[in-house]
Design a protein around this motif. Structure first.
Motif, PDB file in Angstrom:
ATOM      1  N   ASN A 132     -66.699  85.770  -4.078  1.00 39.30           N
ATOM      2  CA  ASN A 132     -67.232  87.180  -3.731  1.00 39.30           C
ATOM      3  C   ASN A 132     -66.122  87.942  -3.497  1.00 39.30           C
ATOM      4  O   ASN A 132     -65.079  86.696  -2.630  1.00 39.30           O
ATOM      5  N   ILE A 133     -65.673  89.292  -3.647  1.00 41.26           N
ATOM      6  CA  ILE A 133     -64.553  90.152  -3.093  1.00 41.26           C
ATOM      7  C   ILE A 133     -64.534  90.979  -1.775  1.00 41.26           C
ATOM      8  O   ILE A 133     -64.619  90.752  -0.766  1.00 41.26           O
ATOM      9  N   VAL A 134     -66.415  91.523  -1.716  1.00 39.90           N
ATOM     10  CA  VAL A 134     -66.999  91.715  -0.984  1.00 39.90           C
ATOM     11  C   VAL A 134     -67.893  91.857  -0.557  1.00 39.90           C
ATOM     12  O   VAL A 134     -69.363  91.165  -1.771  1.00 39.90           O
ATOM     13  N   THR A 135     -69.046  92.067   0.625  1.00 39.36           N
ATOM     14  CA  THR A 135     -71.094  91.784   0.297  1.00 39.36           C
ATOM     15  C   THR A 135     -70.793  93.297   1.503  1.00 39.36           C
ATOM     16  O   THR A 135     -71.188  93.225   3.067  1.00 39.36           O
ATOM     17  N   SER A 136     -71.717  94.356   0.337  1.00 44.80           N
ATOM     18  CA  SER A 136     -72.672  95.282   1.511  1.00 44.80           C
ATOM     19  C   SER A 136     -71.599  96.191   2.682  1.00 44.80           C
ATOM     20  O   SER A 136     -71.704  96.205   3.395  1.00 44.80           O
ATOM     21  N   SER A 137     -70.604  95.529   2.113  1.00 49.19           N
ATOM     22  CA  SER A 137     -69.403  96.486   2.495  1.00 49.19           C
ATOM     23  C   SER A 137     -68.825  97.721   2.095  1.00 49.19           C
ATOM     24  O   SER A 137     -68.865  98.412   1.421  1.00 49.19           O
ATOM     25  N   THR A 138     -68.997  99.242   3.443  1.00 48.91           N
ATOM     26  CA  THR A 138     -68.664 100.259   3.442  1.00 48.91           C
ATOM     27  C   THR A 138     -67.173 100.526   3.090  1.00 48.91           C
ATOM     28  O   THR A 138     -66.305  99.928   4.504  1.00 48.91           O
ATOM     29  N   ILE A 139     -66.901 101.177   2.432  1.00 46.52           N
ATOM     30  CA  ILE A 139     -65.792 101.165   2.337  1.00 46.52           C
ATOM     31  C   ILE A 139     -65.192 102.632   2.302  1.00 46.52           C
ATOM     32  O   ILE A 139     -65.716 103.694   1.333  1.00 46.52           O
ATOM     33  N   GLY A 140     -64.207 102.807   2.345  1.00 46.68           N
ATOM     34  CA  GLY A 140     -63.610 104.365   3.040  1.00 46.68           C
ATOM     35  C   GLY A 140     -62.645 104.736   1.340  1.00 46.68           C
ATOM     36  O   GLY A 140     -62.334 103.968   1.236  1.00 46.68           O
ATOM     37  N   ALA A 141     -62.614 106.441   1.393  1.00 48.86           N
ATOM     38  CA  ALA A 141     -61.731 106.572   0.337  1.00 48.86           C
ATOM     39  C   ALA A 141     -60.527 106.485  -0.145  1.00 48.86           C
ATOM     40  O   ALA A 141     -59.631 105.978   1.214  1.00 48.86           O
ATOM     41  N   ASN A 142     -60.406 105.926  -0.841  1.00 51.99           N
ATOM     42  CA  ASN A 142     -58.594 105.136  -1.361  1.00 51.99           C
ATOM     43  C   ASN A 142     -58.595 103.954  -0.712  1.00 51.99           C
ATOM     44  O   ASN A 142     -56.988 103.936   0.015  1.00 51.99           O
ATOM     45  N   ILE A 143     -58.997 103.688  -0.691  1.00 47.73           N
ATOM     46  CA  ILE A 143     -58.802 102.054   0.178  1.00 47.73           C
ATOM     47  C   ILE A 143     -59.269 100.720  -0.566  1.00 47.73           C
ATOM     48  O   ILE A 143     -59.638 101.167  -0.973  1.00 47.73           O
ATOM     49  N   GLN A 144     -57.958  99.885  -0.405  1.00 43.01           N
ATOM     50  CA  GLN A 144     -58.495  98.407  -1.457  1.00 43.01           C
ATOM     51  C   GLN A 144     -59.881  97.994  -0.440  1.00 43.01           C
ATOM     52  O   GLN A 144     -60.863  97.839   0.676  1.00 43.01           O
ATOM     53  N   ILE A 145     -60.852  97.627  -1.935  1.00 43.31           N
ATOM     54  CA  ILE A 145     -62.063  96.713  -1.900  1.00 43.31           C
ATOM     55  C   ILE A 145     -61.068  94.925  -2.004  1.00 43.31           C
ATOM     56  O   ILE A 145     -61.277  93.855  -3.113  1.00 43.31           O
ATOM     57  N   GLY A 146     -61.802  94.413  -0.439  1.00 38.98           N
ATOM     58  CA  GLY A 146     -61.940  92.922  -0.427  1.00 38.98           C
ATOM     59  C   GLY A 146     -59.543  92.575  -0.594  1.00 38.98           C
ATOM     60  O   GLY A 146     -59.279  93.363  -0.053  1.00 38.98           O
ATOM     61  N   SER A 147     -59.495  91.746  -0.796  1.00 38.49           N
ATOM     62  CA  SER A 147     -58.667  91.107  -0.381  1.00 38.49           C
ATOM     63  C   SER A 147     -57.386  90.592  -2.188  1.00 38.49           C
ATOM     64  O   SER A 147     -58.640  90.891  -3.246  1.00 38.49           O
ATOM     65  N   ASP A 148     -56.561  91.248  -2.355  1.00 40.80           N
ATOM     66  CA  ASP A 148     -55.579  90.557  -3.430  1.00 40.80           C
ATOM     67  C   ASP A 148     -56.120  89.219  -4.357  1.00 40.80           C
ATOM     68  O   ASP A 148     -56.732  88.062  -3.463  1.00 40.80           O
ATOM     69  N   ILE A 149     -56.786  89.128  -5.480  1.00 40.31           N
ATOM     70  CA  ILE A 149     -57.082  88.305  -6.444  1.00 40.31           C
ATOM     71  C   ILE A 149     -55.850  87.597  -6.804  1.00 40.31           C
ATOM     72  O   ILE A 149     -55.095  88.362  -8.421  1.00 40.31           O
ATOM     73  N   ASP A 150     -55.726  86.282  -6.705  1.00 38.72           N
ATOM     74  CA  ASP A 150     -54.999  85.748  -7.530  1.00 38.72           C
ATOM     75  C   ASP A 150     -55.630  84.085  -8.189  1.00 38.72           C
ATOM     76  O   ASP A 150     -56.734  83.650  -7.670  1.00 38.72           O
ATOM     77  N   ILE A 151     -55.620  84.261  -9.816  1.00 38.66           N
ATOM     78  CA  ILE A 151     -56.294  83.770 -11.206  1.00 38.66           C
ATOM     79  C   ILE A 151     -55.805  82.009 -11.319  1.00 38.66           C
ATOM     80  O   ILE A 151     -55.366  81.623 -11.788  1.00 38.66           O
ATOM     81  N   SER A 152     -54.525  82.325 -10.486  1.00 33.67           N
ATOM     82  CA  SER A 152     -53.750  81.135 -11.010  1.00 33.67           C
ATOM     83  C   SER A 152     -52.914  81.105 -12.565  1.00 33.67           C
ATOM     84  O   SER A 152     -52.872  81.778 -12.950  1.00 33.67           O
ATOM     85  N   THR A 153     -53.673  79.767 -12.528  1.00 33.05           N
ATOM     86  CA  THR A 153     -53.253  80.099 -14.457  1.00 33.05           C
ATOM     87  C   THR A 153     -54.710  79.707 -14.698  1.00 33.05           C
ATOM     88  O   THR A 153     -54.008  79.825 -16.338  1.00 33.05           O
ATOM     89  N   LYS A 154     -55.556  80.853 -14.748  1.00 25.98           N
ATOM     90  CA  LYS A 154     -56.770  81.248 -15.532  1.00 25.98           C
ATOM     91  C   LYS A 154     -55.854  82.279 -16.312  1.00 25.98           C
ATOM     92  O   LYS A 154     -55.182  82.849 -15.744  1.00 25.98           O
ATOM     93  N   LYS A 155     -56.681  82.749 -17.658  1.00 28.17           N
ATOM     94  CA  LYS A 155     -55.820  84.509 -18.622  1.00 28.17           C
ATOM     95  C   LYS A 155     -56.622  84.954 -18.122  1.00 28.17           C
ATOM     96  O   LYS A 155     -56.511  86.212 -18.281  1.00 28.17           O
ATOM     97  N   SER A 156     -57.956  84.557 -18.103  1.00 26.88           N
ATOM     98  CA  SER A 156     -58.305  86.392 -17.683  1.00 26.88           C
ATOM     99  C   SER A 156     -59.623  85.951 -16.208  1.00 26.88           C
ATOM    100  O   SER A 156     -60.109  85.516 -15.660  1.00 26.88           O
ATOM    101  N   ILE A 157     -60.459  87.422 -15.992  1.00 23.80           N
ATOM    102  CA  ILE A 157     -60.953  87.836 -15.084  1.00 23.80           C
ATOM    103  C   ILE A 157     -62.343  88.252 -15.702  1.00 23.80           C
ATOM    104  O   ILE A 157     -62.278  89.698 -16.039  1.00 23.80           O
ATOM    105  N   VAL A 158     -63.191  88.452 -14.716  1.00 26.85           N
ATOM    106  CA  VAL A 158     -64.479  89.344 -15.311  1.00 26.85           C
ATOM    107  C   VAL A 158     -65.306  89.968 -13.236  1.00 26.85           C
ATOM    108  O   VAL A 158     -65.098  88.672 -12.606  1.00 26.85           O
ATOM    109  N   ILE A 159     -64.303  91.122 -13.537  1.00 30.82           N
ATOM    110  CA  ILE A 159     -65.318  91.406 -11.938  1.00 30.82           C
ATOM    111  C   ILE A 159     -66.172  92.159 -12.743  1.00 30.82           C
ATOM    112  O   ILE A 159     -66.530  93.056 -13.357  1.00 30.82           O
TER     113      ILE A 159
END
Length: 226
Positions: A132-159
């Motif tokens: 989970n990145i965020v759940t029902s979170s209200t995010i202001g304009a031009n603000i980061q959503i959740g924390s940075d994501i580290d996929i380590s040794t994986k090659k691909s990501i689906v958001i």
């Protein structure tokens, strides 16, 4: 009564002289230097009193070649098999077991082939569990959503995820988790009274960051790595 027997010459290689010499016998017993070679003795340890004996094998050209050891192991050559087309009847062939190392169990396991001689493989899914990145979170304009994501040794990501407003989000990527660059801006698709996001990055970088656009919005976002 004595009988006549045909005789054959038994020779050994002299390591000191560099050529073969005839072995000698007396009363049917093999003569050896210092009587250090005996019959039927199981030698458990190596001592200075042991005498070297060379064992020969015959090469393809008919010449004799002394067998060699490396430490306590016999050196052998691997015979390279030449291609001869597909073998349809293998009942007369010697079997060779090919193994692969299983890192999970720290053991060697035999590779398998099907009835047509094709190697059988099993490809387990490399997909991670949903994070989970965020759940029902209200995010202001031009603000980061959740924390940075580290996929380590994986090659691909689906958001994937949803939002209450019809506003885009931006996905940035990075090689060092410090300097981030815009990868894509995702516009949502309306579905079931909310707006859906879906982005897949194939063979991408290790780090990702999700940013809101210039409009406040309420998000629920998740990701999986592959």
């Amino acid at each position: 009564m004595s009988r006549l027997h045909s005789t054959s010459q038994l020779v050994a290689h002299s390591t000191t002289k560099g050529f073969q010499e005839e072995l000698n016998c007396t009363n049917g017993a093999l003569l050896t230097k210092d009587s250090n070679v005996s019959v039927g003795q199981d030698v458990k340890t190596v001592g200075s009193g042991l005498q070297q004996v060379l064992i020969y094998g015959r090469k393809d050209d008919g010449t004799l070649q002394p067998l060699e050891c490396l430490g306590d192991r016999l050196l052998v050559d691997v015979v390279e098999l030449s291609a001869s087309g597909r073998i349809t009847a293998s009942t007369a062939l010697s079997s060779v077991q090919i193994c692969g190392y299983d890192t999970a169990t720290a053991r060697f396991k035999t590779l398998s082939a099907d009835s047509d001689g094709k190697l059988e493989t099993s490809h387990a899914s490399q997909r991670s569990t949903s994070t989970n990145i965020v759940t029902s979170s209200t995010i202001g304009a031009n603000i980061q959503i959740g924390s940075d994501i580290d996929i380590s040794t994986k090659k691909s990501i689906v958001i994937v995820g949803t939002a209450t407003g019809n506003h885009s989000i931006k996905v940035l990527h990075s090689t060092d988790n410090t300097n981030f660059y815009l990868y894509s801006e995702i516009s949502p698709v309306s579905h079931g009274a909310v707006y859906h996001y879906n982005l897949k990055v194939d063979n991408g970088l290790q780090y990702y960051r999700v940013m809101n656009s210039n409009q406040s919005n309420t998000f629920t976002l998740d990701f999986v790595s592959l």
